[in-house]
Design a protein around this motif. Structure first.
Motif, PDB file in Angstrom:
ATOM      1  N   THR A 284       0.826  -1.201   0.000  1.00 57.99           N
ATOM      2  CA  THR A 284       0.000   0.000   0.000  1.00 57.99           C
ATOM      3  C   THR A 284       0.865   1.258   0.000  1.00 57.99           C
ATOM      4  N   PRO A 285       0.708   2.135  -0.981  1.00 56.33           N
ATOM      5  CA  PRO A 285       1.496   3.375  -0.978  1.00 56.33           C
ATOM      6  C   PRO A 285       1.168   4.238   0.239  1.00 56.33           C
ATOM      7  N   LEU A 286       2.161   4.952   0.738  1.00 53.02           N
ATOM      8  CA  LEU A 286       1.916   5.868   1.843  1.00 53.02           C
ATOM      9  C   LEU A 286       1.136   7.076   1.338  1.00 53.02           C
ATOM     10  N   ARG A 287       0.369   7.700   2.231  1.00 55.15           N
ATOM     11  CA  ARG A 287      -0.423   8.862   1.830  1.00 55.15           C
ATOM     12  C   ARG A 287       0.466  10.053   1.488  1.00 55.15           C
ATOM     13  N   ASP A 288      -0.142  11.054   0.856  1.00 56.95           N
ATOM     14  CA  ASP A 288       0.579  12.267   0.489  1.00 56.95           C
ATOM     15  C   ASP A 288       1.208  12.913   1.722  1.00 56.95           C
ATOM     16  N   TRP A 289       2.383  13.477   1.549  1.00 59.09           N
ATOM     17  CA  TRP A 289       3.123  14.005   2.701  1.00 59.09           C
ATOM     18  C   TRP A 289       2.367  15.113   3.428  1.00 59.09           C
ATOM     19  N   ARG A 290       1.585  15.914   2.699  1.00 60.27           N
ATOM     20  CA  ARG A 290       0.840  16.991   3.362  1.00 60.27           C
ATOM     21  C   ARG A 290      -0.269  16.430   4.253  1.00 60.27           C
ATOM     22  N   GLU A 291      -0.948  15.415   3.764  1.00 55.83           N
ATOM     23  CA  GLU A 291      -1.990  14.773   4.567  1.00 55.83           C
ATOM     24  C   GLU A 291      -1.383  14.143   5.817  1.00 55.83           C
ATOM     25  N   ALA A 292      -0.224  13.502   5.650  1.00 52.94           N
ATOM     26  CA  ALA A 292       0.447  12.876   6.788  1.00 52.94           C
ATOM     27  C   ALA A 292       0.894  13.918   7.806  1.00 52.94           C
ATOM     28  N   LEU A 293       1.418  15.035   7.331  1.00 53.36           N
ATOM     29  CA  LEU A 293       1.861  16.100   8.246  1.00 53.36           C
ATOM     30  C   LEU A 293       0.691  16.629   9.062  1.00 53.36           C
ATOM     31  N   ALA A 294      -0.441  16.838   8.416  1.00 50.96           N
ATOM     32  CA  ALA A 294      -1.627  17.320   9.135  1.00 50.96           C
ATOM     33  C   ALA A 294      -2.047  16.318  10.203  1.00 50.96           C
ATOM     34  N   ALA A 295      -2.016  15.032   9.869  1.00 59.14           N
ATOM     35  CA  ALA A 295      -2.397  13.999  10.831  1.00 59.14           C
ATOM     36  C   ALA A 295      -1.396  13.926  11.978  1.00 59.14           C
ATOM     37  N   PHE A 296      -0.129  14.077  11.660  1.00 57.20           N
ATOM     38  CA  PHE A 296       0.910  14.052  12.696  1.00 57.20           C
ATOM     39  C   PHE A 296       0.712  15.183  13.695  1.00 57.20           C
ATOM     40  N   VAL A 297       0.517  16.401  13.195  1.00 54.21           N
ATOM     41  CA  VAL A 297       0.346  17.548  14.088  1.00 54.21           C
ATOM     42  C   VAL A 297      -0.931  17.396  14.914  1.00 54.21           C
ATOM     43  N   ALA A 298      -2.006  16.915  14.287  1.00 47.66           N
ATOM     44  CA  ALA A 298      -3.255  16.728  15.019  1.00 47.66           C
ATOM     45  C   ALA A 298      -3.104  15.701  16.136  1.00 47.66           C
TER      46      ALA A 298
END
Length: 307
Positions: A284-298
């Protein structure tokens, strides 16, 4: 349900912590995970490594589990490696060689993590696993040597290269930008180096998917794979996105060229890794880096606020 016994050297690092936490919380895989810190298991000490892999194998037999090692240990201080290449080589090359030999002797598969810094960064397209290596610095040279040692060991081994890794612990770009956003009115960041930011928790999920395949006898035919966050960015673009996620004015981030910000270790200008090998292996490809960054900060907003 797949039943695994996993040994994660480097278990106190940002990737090691995320691997252990995700494995223990998985509903799809039953995992007995041991994640020793580098102080608890120094992979440059052959006797300790042999004992750890033997113990893993014995535990797997006793509890009807499938053993696997995911190596998250590494010397990652890129600039320090320029003046301490001997130590970096010991951890990044000799250690993986010792670990792979122990895995081969016990018939335990090994997944070894590596880096985009094994490439020169002068390609006009994303790098594929089989592209020629050309590290520009000591860190990259030692990681390339580690890859060669693992793949030539005779172990059932896979090398997974990633890039621009960040997580809730350790020294990484996101945490550095958080500190600088608090301390400075403006921050200057290079705009002519490109890569793919990767959240360690997302990489951990991908690695666990890979080891489930490997331990079920369906390991990819290709033994070097690339796994990063989707898309690409410059450090400048990454910094602006971090500021935005923190609710700070992203215009406080100012661009500069690499020549204006000299560092002891040369960096590749564009070491973007292609994800085709990962997708081609059925992973499974990893999600887009911007989406991941938002999830990380949240997810980590409270603890980041106390950083």
């Amino acid at each position: 349900m797949t039943r695994l016994a996993i040994l994660v050297p480097g278990g106190s690092g940002q990737l090691g912590r995320d691997l252990a936490a995700l494995a223990r919380s998985s509903n799809a895989v039953h995992v007995d995970v041991t994640a020793p810190s580098s102080a608890e298991l120094d992979i440059t000490h052959a006797g300790a490594v042999v004992d750890a892999v033997r113990a893993l194998s014995a535990r797997a037999v006793a509890d009807d589990l499938r053993p696997v090692v995911i190596n998250a240990a590494g010397y990652t201080a890129v600039d320090d490696a320029e003046s301490d290449e001997q130590r970096a080589f010991a951890v990044n090359a000799d250690g993986p060689r010792i670990l792979a030999a122990a895995c081969a002797s016990q018939n335990v598969p090994l997944v070894h993590t590596s880096t985009d810094y094994v490439f020169s960064g002068d390609a006009e397209r994303p790098y594929e696993p089989d592209d020629a290596l050309g590290p520009l610095n000591a860190y990259g040279r030692t990681k390339a040597a580690g890859e060669s040692a693992v793949l030539g060991s005779g172990a059932a081994a896979w090398v997974v290269r990633t890039s621009w890794l960040y997580g809730a612990t350790g020294c990484n770009f996101v945490r550095t930008m958080l500190e600088l956003e608090r301390e400075r009115d403006t921050v200057t960041v290079v705009e002519d180096q490109y890569g793919a930011p990767t959240w360690s928790a997302d990489l951990a999920s991908g690695l666990l998917e890979l080891v489930a395949m490997v331990t079920n006898g369906r390991g990819p035919a290709r033994h070097t794979l690339h796994c990063t966050g989707g898309g690409q960015a410059s450090w400048y673009e990454f910094a602006r996105a971090i500021f935005a996620e923190l609710g700070a004015d992203e215009d406080r981030v100012r661009p500069c060229g690499t020549a204006e910000y000299p560092r002891p270790a040369a960096r590749p200008a564009r070491a973007v890794l292609s994800g085709d090998s990962w997708r081609g292996a059925g992973l499974t490809p990893l999600r887009d880096w911007r989406e991941a960054l938002a999830a990380f900060v949240a997810r980590h907003r409270t603890e980041l606020a106390g950083h």
